[in-house]
Design a protein around this motif. Structure first.
Motif, PDB file in Angstrom:
ATOM      1  N   ASP A   1      34.097 -18.863  39.457  1.00 44.16           N
ATOM      2  CA  ASP A   1      34.544 -20.027  38.686  1.00 44.16           C
ATOM      3  C   ASP A   1      33.613 -20.311  37.516  1.00 44.16           C
ATOM      4  O   ASP A   1      34.049 -20.788  36.457  1.00 44.16           O
ATOM      5  CB  ASP A   1      34.688 -21.259  39.593  1.00 44.16           C
ATOM      6  CG  ASP A   1      33.378 -21.642  40.265  1.00 44.16           C
ATOM      7  OD1 ASP A   1      32.547 -20.742  40.533  1.00 44.16           O
ATOM      8  OD2 ASP A   1      33.179 -22.845  40.547  1.00 44.16           O
ATOM      9  N   GLN A   2      32.323 -19.971  37.671  1.00 41.91           N
ATOM     10  CA  GLN A   2      31.378 -20.144  36.561  1.00 41.91           C
ATOM     11  C   GLN A   2      31.617 -19.101  35.468  1.00 41.91           C
ATOM     12  O   GLN A   2      31.436 -19.392  34.277  1.00 41.91           O
ATOM     13  CB  GLN A   2      29.941 -20.058  37.077  1.00 41.91           C
ATOM     14  CG  GLN A   2      29.576 -21.173  38.036  1.00 41.91           C
ATOM     15  CD  GLN A   2      29.852 -22.549  37.462  1.00 41.91           C
ATOM     16  OE1 GLN A   2      29.375 -22.881  36.375  1.00 41.91           O
ATOM     17  NE2 GLN A   2      30.643 -23.350  38.171  1.00 41.91           N
TER      18      GLN A   2
ATOM     19  N   LYS B   1      34.345 -20.391  33.320  1.00 39.96           N
ATOM     20  CA  LYS B   1      33.848 -21.401  32.382  1.00 39.96           C
ATOM     21  C   LYS B   1      33.160 -20.742  31.181  1.00 39.96           C
ATOM     22  O   LYS B   1      33.345 -21.166  30.027  1.00 39.96           O
ATOM     23  CB  LYS B   1      32.885 -22.342  33.099  1.00 39.96           C
ATOM     24  CG  LYS B   1      32.380 -23.490  32.234  1.00 39.96           C
ATOM     25  CD  LYS B   1      31.412 -24.372  32.996  1.00 39.96           C
ATOM     26  CE  LYS B   1      32.122 -25.192  34.056  1.00 39.96           C
ATOM     27  NZ  LYS B   1      31.197 -26.191  34.687  1.00 39.96           N
TER      28      LYS B   1
ATOM     29  N   ARG C   1      35.771 -18.960  28.878  1.00 39.70           N
ATOM     30  CA  ARG C   1      36.637 -19.896  28.166  1.00 39.70           C
ATOM     31  C   ARG C   1      35.993 -20.400  26.875  1.00 39.70           C
ATOM     32  O   ARG C   1      36.673 -20.958  26.002  1.00 39.70           O
ATOM     33  CB  ARG C   1      37.000 -21.069  29.066  1.00 39.70           C
ATOM     34  CG  ARG C   1      38.419 -20.995  29.589  1.00 39.70           C
ATOM     35  CD  ARG C   1      39.371 -20.928  28.429  1.00 39.70           C
ATOM     36  NE  ARG C   1      40.727 -20.539  28.779  1.00 39.70           N
ATOM     37  CZ  ARG C   1      41.528 -19.913  27.966  1.00 39.70           C
ATOM     38  NH1 ARG C   1      41.118 -19.518  26.781  1.00 39.70           N
ATOM     39  NH2 ARG C   1      42.765 -19.630  28.293  1.00 39.70           N
ATOM     40  N   LYS C   2      34.682 -20.195  26.724  1.00 36.44           N
ATOM     41  CA  LYS C   2      33.992 -20.607  25.507  1.00 36.44           C
ATOM     42  C   LYS C   2      34.112 -19.583  24.382  1.00 36.44           C
ATOM     43  O   LYS C   2      33.703 -19.878  23.248  1.00 36.44           O
ATOM     44  CB  LYS C   2      32.506 -20.860  25.818  1.00 36.44           C
ATOM     45  CG  LYS C   2      32.265 -22.016  26.780  1.00 36.44           C
ATOM     46  CD  LYS C   2      30.793 -22.164  27.101  1.00 36.44           C
ATOM     47  CE  LYS C   2      30.555 -23.298  28.094  1.00 36.44           C
ATOM     48  NZ  LYS C   2      29.118 -23.431  28.464  1.00 36.44           N
TER      49      LYS C   2
ATOM     50  N   ASP D   1      40.559 -26.285  36.396  1.00 33.77           N
ATOM     51  CA  ASP D   1      39.755 -27.227  35.622  1.00 33.77           C
ATOM     52  C   ASP D   1      38.796 -26.515  34.674  1.00 33.77           C
ATOM     53  O   ASP D   1      38.465 -27.044  33.602  1.00 33.77           O
ATOM     54  CB  ASP D   1      38.972 -28.146  36.556  1.00 33.77           C
ATOM     55  CG  ASP D   1      39.874 -29.075  37.359  1.00 33.77           C
ATOM     56  OD1 ASP D   1      41.052 -29.238  36.981  1.00 33.77           O
ATOM     57  OD2 ASP D   1      39.401 -29.614  38.386  1.00 33.77           O
ATOM     58  N   ASN D   2      38.336 -25.315  35.048  1.00 32.12           N
ATOM     59  CA  ASN D   2      37.413 -24.554  34.208  1.00 32.12           C
ATOM     60  C   ASN D   2      38.115 -23.749  33.119  1.00 32.12           C
ATOM     61  O   ASN D   2      37.460 -23.108  32.308  1.00 32.12           O
ATOM     62  CB  ASN D   2      36.554 -23.610  35.068  1.00 32.12           C
ATOM     63  CG  ASN D   2      35.463 -24.356  35.816  1.00 32.12           C
ATOM     64  OD1 ASN D   2      35.247 -25.544  35.598  1.00 32.12           O
ATOM     65  ND2 ASN D   2      34.777 -23.659  36.707  1.00 32.12           N
ATOM     66  N   GLY D   3      39.462 -23.764  33.116  1.00 32.80           N
ATOM     67  CA  GLY D   3      40.170 -23.163  31.995  1.00 32.80           C
ATOM     68  C   GLY D   3      40.919 -21.883  32.263  1.00 32.80           C
ATOM     69  O   GLY D   3      41.384 -21.231  31.315  1.00 32.80           O
TER      70      GLY D   3
END
Length: 328
Positions: A78-79, A82, A85-86, A111-113
């Motif tokens: 999940d990290q 994140k 997604r940047k 939620d993390n994209g």
């Protein structure tokens, strides 16, 4: 902007990025019953995965799919979502999973994209499921699918590998399951990869055979839908869902191939059906701050992308790595 173009003038804008070779299942078409997994030192770190992804997006890749093994076995997945997604050039970030851990992780992934989910589901019979996965529990996967819907994911797609004599009698059941939950579904021809004791050529079930089964109940209509992958889609008159067929044997899609894979060991695979690869991990670890060197290796590698794969059901598998090591 830079673009990746192979020697056959195909534009590569789709990366399948493997984050682990591990899985909590042992599916008969994916790995051996007692697999050997990579030591941690051989596996790309979170930072290395994101660095490679950045290089690809700076070369024009718009879509990344996280694969495995099963990516959610990796605790920091999940990290990674994140981080990726940047990336400003990335338009879609999706994942292929067996669904067994989605009850806990669907909401943080959303939620993390994470944009989309493909969830593997070959049968709705708990006993057959346990046989095909060797140790999986169907109820966990169903609960994971429902958790993904509740988390807000749309355009969820079910992936089903149909094997003659094992689950071909469930094609219509799987279609009904997806109709009820408004899920797309893709039926996939088994690929001859790896050395699997359970593989027998007579169990191959073609896309045309699956389509014929569906049309005993639902006439199928051509669909213009494309997702950037190999599925050819059709639809039903009384439903909004789409049915896809991935047909590496009967209707290969090589002429429009727009994707490459990076294994969790950092090997850039130019084709699922060939062994040629470029070692990106050695570049990342020897030159950790030199993204231009990494991008040049990726660009140079495009000349080795073959025109097509060559799967032969009448011969022994030529690709000896298993799908869990390749990335789905």
């Amino acid at each position: 902007m830079s673009q990746l173009i192979d020697s056959f003038q195909r534009k590569v804008d789709y990366l399948r990025l493997s984050v682990t070779d591990r899985c909590d299942f042992r599916c008969v078409y994916c790995m051996s019953e007692d697999p050997t997994f990579l030591p941690k030192s051989h596996v790309l770190s979170l930072e290395e995965l994101s660095w490679i992804a950045q290089a690809f997006t700076e070369l024009g890749v718009k879509k990344i799919r996280l694969t495995g093994g099963k990516p959610l076995v990796r605790s920091d997945c999940d990290q990674l979502v994140k981080l990726l997604r940047k990336l400003p050039q990335l338009e879609e970030l999706s994942m292929t999973t067996n669904g067994s851990r989605l009850s806990k992780l669907a909401q943080p992934l959303f939620d993390n994209g994470l944009s989309r989910l493909n969830i593997s589901l070959d049968t709705l019979n708990p006993d057959v499921f346990a046989q095909l996965t060797r140790n999986g529990k169907l109820e966990r996967v169903i609960a994971g699918i429902d958790a993904a819907i509740a988390a807000g994911f749309r355009n969820i797609k079910i992936n089903a590998v149909i094997l003659r004599g094992r689950n071909d009698h469930e094609v219509l059941d799987l279609v009904e399951f997806c109709r009820q939950r408004q899920l797309d579904i893709a039926f996939i021809e088994e690929m001859p990869i790896g050395l699997m004791d359970d593989r027998h050529r007579h169990r191959h079930c073609s896309s045309d055979e699956v389509r014929n089964i569906i049309e005993t109940r639902y006439p199928l209509i051509a669909s213009s839908k494309r997702t950037g992958g190999p599925s050819r889609y059709v639809k039903m008159a009384d439903s909004t869902i789409r049915i896809g067929f991935i047909s590496p044997h009967s209707n290969d899609f090589c002429h429009e191939c727009n994707r490459v894979r990076v294994t969790v060991e950092g090997q850039l695979l130019l084709c699922l059906g060939n062994e040629n690869a470029i070692d990106l991990k050695s570049i990342v670890r020897q030159f950790p701050a030199d993204i231009e060197r990494l991008k040049q290796a990726i660009t140079d590698g495009m000349q080795y992308k073959p025109q097509s794969h060559h799967f032969n059901l009448n011969a022994a598998p030529q690709i000896l790595r298993f799908m869990n090591a390749t990335g789905g």
